[in-house]
Design a protein around this motif. Structure first.
Motif, PDB file in Angstrom:
ATOM      1  N   TRP A 155       0.837  -1.206   0.000  1.00  0.00           N
ATOM      2  CA  TRP A 155       0.000   0.000   0.000  1.00  0.00           C
ATOM      3  C   TRP A 155       0.866   1.248   0.000  1.00  0.00           C
ATOM      4  O   TRP A 155       0.643   2.152  -0.804  1.00  0.00           O
ATOM      5  CB  TRP A 155      -0.946   0.013   1.203  1.00  0.00           C
ATOM      6  CG  TRP A 155      -1.927   1.149   1.128  1.00  0.00           C
ATOM      7  CD1 TRP A 155      -3.138   1.136   0.503  1.00  0.00           C
ATOM      8  CD2 TRP A 155      -1.755   2.475   1.653  1.00  0.00           C
ATOM      9  NE1 TRP A 155      -3.741   2.373   0.617  1.00  0.00           N
ATOM     10  CE2 TRP A 155      -2.914   3.212   1.314  1.00  0.00           C
ATOM     11  CE3 TRP A 155      -0.751   3.119   2.363  1.00  0.00           C
ATOM     12  CZ2 TRP A 155      -3.086   4.549   1.680  1.00  0.00           C
ATOM     13  CZ3 TRP A 155      -0.927   4.446   2.723  1.00  0.00           C
ATOM     14  CH2 TRP A 155      -2.086   5.149   2.386  1.00  0.00           C
ATOM     15  N   LYS A 156       1.861   1.310   0.872  1.00  0.00           N
ATOM     16  CA  LYS A 156       2.720   2.499   0.934  1.00  0.00           C
ATOM     17  C   LYS A 156       3.533   2.670  -0.344  1.00  0.00           C
ATOM     18  O   LYS A 156       3.737   3.782  -0.812  1.00  0.00           O
ATOM     19  CB  LYS A 156       3.609   2.455   2.166  1.00  0.00           C
ATOM     20  CG  LYS A 156       2.827   2.750   3.439  1.00  0.00           C
ATOM     21  CD  LYS A 156       3.664   2.612   4.663  1.00  0.00           C
ATOM     22  CE  LYS A 156       2.815   2.750   5.905  1.00  0.00           C
ATOM     23  NZ  LYS A 156       1.756   1.721   6.020  1.00  0.00           N
ATOM     24  N   ARG A 157       3.957   1.564  -0.930  1.00  0.00           N
ATOM     25  CA  ARG A 157       4.750   1.618  -2.162  1.00  0.00           C
ATOM     26  C   ARG A 157       3.938   2.209  -3.311  1.00  0.00           C
ATOM     27  O   ARG A 157       4.479   2.897  -4.167  1.00  0.00           O
ATOM     28  CB  ARG A 157       5.239   0.210  -2.519  1.00  0.00           C
ATOM     29  CG  ARG A 157       6.181   0.144  -3.688  1.00  0.00           C
ATOM     30  CD  ARG A 157       6.820  -1.228  -3.893  1.00  0.00           C
ATOM     31  NE  ARG A 157       5.888  -2.341  -3.814  1.00  0.00           N
ATOM     32  CZ  ARG A 157       5.862  -3.250  -2.811  1.00  0.00           C
ATOM     33  NH1 ARG A 157       6.710  -3.181  -1.816  1.00  0.00           N
ATOM     34  NH2 ARG A 157       4.986  -4.239  -2.825  1.00  0.00           N
ATOM     35  N   GLU A 158       2.633   1.962  -3.330  1.00  0.00           N
ATOM     36  CA  GLU A 158       1.777   2.436  -4.420  1.00  0.00           C
ATOM     37  C   GLU A 158       1.387   3.908  -4.291  1.00  0.00           C
ATOM     38  O   GLU A 158       0.861   4.479  -5.240  1.00  0.00           O
ATOM     39  CB  GLU A 158       0.507   1.585  -4.491  1.00  0.00           C
ATOM     40  CG  GLU A 158       0.768   0.174  -4.956  1.00  0.00           C
ATOM     41  CD  GLU A 158      -0.486  -0.689  -4.929  1.00  0.00           C
ATOM     42  OE1 GLU A 158      -1.590  -0.151  -4.649  1.00  0.00           O
ATOM     43  OE2 GLU A 158      -0.351  -1.894  -5.178  1.00  0.00           O
ATOM     44  N   GLN A 159       1.624   4.508  -3.137  1.00  0.00           N
ATOM     45  CA  GLN A 159       1.173   5.885  -2.926  1.00  0.00           C
ATOM     46  C   GLN A 159       2.017   6.885  -3.711  1.00  0.00           C
ATOM     47  O   GLN A 159       3.198   6.677  -3.953  1.00  0.00           O
ATOM     48  CB  GLN A 159       1.188   6.240  -1.439  1.00  0.00           C
ATOM     49  CG  GLN A 159       0.255   5.391  -0.598  1.00  0.00           C
ATOM     50  CD  GLN A 159      -1.115   5.229  -1.218  1.00  0.00           C
ATOM     51  OE1 GLN A 159      -1.830   6.194  -1.444  1.00  0.00           O
ATOM     52  NE2 GLN A 159      -1.488   3.978  -1.501  1.00  0.00           N
ATOM     53  N   THR A 160       1.362   7.968  -4.098  1.00  0.00           N
ATOM     54  CA  THR A 160       2.007   9.078  -4.798  1.00  0.00           C
ATOM     55  C   THR A 160       1.680  10.357  -4.040  1.00  0.00           C
ATOM     56  O   THR A 160       0.812  10.360  -3.150  1.00  0.00           O
ATOM     57  CB  THR A 160       1.461   9.208  -6.235  1.00  0.00           C
ATOM     58  OG1 THR A 160       0.074   9.584  -6.167  1.00  0.00           O
ATOM     59  CG2 THR A 160       1.618   7.913  -7.023  1.00  0.00           C
ATOM     60  N   HIS A 161       2.336  11.440  -4.411  1.00  0.00           N
ATOM     61  CA  HIS A 161       1.995  12.730  -3.803  1.00  0.00           C
ATOM     62  C   HIS A 161       0.495  12.991  -3.950  1.00  0.00           C
ATOM     63  O   HIS A 161      -0.177  13.372  -3.000  1.00  0.00           O
ATOM     64  CB  HIS A 161       2.784  13.870  -4.447  1.00  0.00           C
ATOM     65  CG  HIS A 161       4.256  13.824  -4.186  1.00  0.00           C
ATOM     66  ND1 HIS A 161       4.790  13.807  -2.921  1.00  0.00           N
ATOM     67  CD2 HIS A 161       5.297  13.805  -5.045  1.00  0.00           C
ATOM     68  CE1 HIS A 161       6.112  13.774  -3.011  1.00  0.00           C
ATOM     69  NE2 HIS A 161       6.442  13.766  -4.284  1.00  0.00           N
ATOM     70  N   THR A 162      -0.017  12.740  -5.140  1.00  0.00           N
ATOM     71  CA  THR A 162      -1.434  13.021  -5.417  1.00  0.00           C
ATOM     72  C   THR A 162      -2.368  12.110  -4.620  1.00  0.00           C
ATOM     73  O   THR A 162      -3.361  12.584  -4.050  1.00  0.00           O
ATOM     74  CB  THR A 162      -1.705  12.886  -6.928  1.00  0.00           C
ATOM     75  OG1 THR A 162      -0.819  13.756  -7.634  1.00  0.00           O
ATOM     76  CG2 THR A 162      -3.142  13.239  -7.262  1.00  0.00           C
ATOM     77  N   SER A 163      -2.056  10.834  -4.548  1.00  0.00           N
ATOM     78  CA  SER A 163      -2.947   9.913  -3.831  1.00  0.00           C
ATOM     79  C   SER A 163      -2.989  10.215  -2.335  1.00  0.00           C
ATOM     80  O   SER A 163      -3.963   9.871  -1.658  1.00  0.00           O
ATOM     81  CB  SER A 163      -2.525   8.456  -4.067  1.00  0.00           C
ATOM     82  OG  SER A 163      -1.323   8.151  -3.379  1.00  0.00           O
ATOM     83  N   LEU A 164      -1.958  10.870  -1.831  1.00  0.00           N
ATOM     84  CA  LEU A 164      -1.881  11.171  -0.391  1.00  0.00           C
ATOM     85  C   LEU A 164      -2.533  12.509  -0.011  1.00  0.00           C
ATOM     86  O   LEU A 164      -2.635  12.821   1.172  1.00  0.00           O
ATOM     87  CB  LEU A 164      -0.419  11.154   0.057  1.00  0.00           C
ATOM     88  CG  LEU A 164       0.237   9.776   0.051  1.00  0.00           C
ATOM     89  CD1 LEU A 164       1.743   9.898   0.240  1.00  0.00           C
ATOM     90  CD2 LEU A 164      -0.371   8.868   1.113  1.00  0.00           C
ATOM     91  N   ILE A 165      -2.992  13.279  -0.995  1.00  0.00           N
ATOM     92  CA  ILE A 165      -3.592  14.583  -0.691  1.00  0.00           C
ATOM     93  C   ILE A 165      -4.692  14.495   0.364  1.00  0.00           C
ATOM     94  O   ILE A 165      -4.693  15.280   1.324  1.00  0.00           O
ATOM     95  CB  ILE A 165      -4.086  15.286  -1.977  1.00  0.00           C
ATOM     96  CG1 ILE A 165      -2.889  15.774  -2.801  1.00  0.00           C
ATOM     97  CG2 ILE A 165      -5.023  16.448  -1.648  1.00  0.00           C
ATOM     98  CD1 ILE A 165      -3.273  16.301  -4.188  1.00  0.00           C
TER      99      ILE A 165
END
Length: 140
Positions: A30-40
């Protein structure tokens, strides 16, 4: 099995946390798949929860929520580090330099005797930074 978090030479808790996040980005899908945008949404949520903790007057809640907001800062810095853009140390160095520029009454020759004068100096420094950015040519 619990994996030890590698410490840096400095051995600070912040360094340990950054190393833990690097490990999590490698080992947690899950953490590996995150991006700046997905974490907004998470950045927004955690910032609001910090506000709620401040308003509650509960220092333990504030400490906990600041940790959650710090998690957002660190994961974004690690994502940027992986992309070769900047590191958590770059973030820290940048804010240190900003505090020095914007607090000339502490780090320079300016004098401020009250909060209003400090705010005036801060705003003047911020305006100078904006003007300097406008004068710089675009890279490329």
């Amino acid at each position: 099995a619990e994996r030890p978090v590698p410490m840096t030479a400095e051995g600070s808790a912040l360094d340990a946390f950054a190393n833990q996040m690097r490990l999590l980005r490698r080992e947690c899908a899950w953490k590996r798949e995150q991006t700046h945008t997905s974490l907004i949404p998470f950045v927004r949520e955690e910032a609001e929860e910090v506000v709620e903790a401040i308003e509650s007057g509960d220092p333990a809640a504030l400490c906990d929520e600041l940790g959650d907001l710090l998690l957002q800062v660190v994961i974004h810095a690690v994502i940027a580090e992986e992309a070769g853009q900047f590191t958590l140390d770059d973030v820290a160095r940048g804010v240190i330099a900003k505090m020095e520029r914007r607090n000339p009454h502490v780090f320079g020759d300016a004098v401020a005797t009250d909060a209003a004068e400090v705010l005036r100096l801060w705003n003047a420094a911020k305006a100078a930074e904006r003007a300097e950015k406008r004068e710089q040519p675009e890279p490329g």
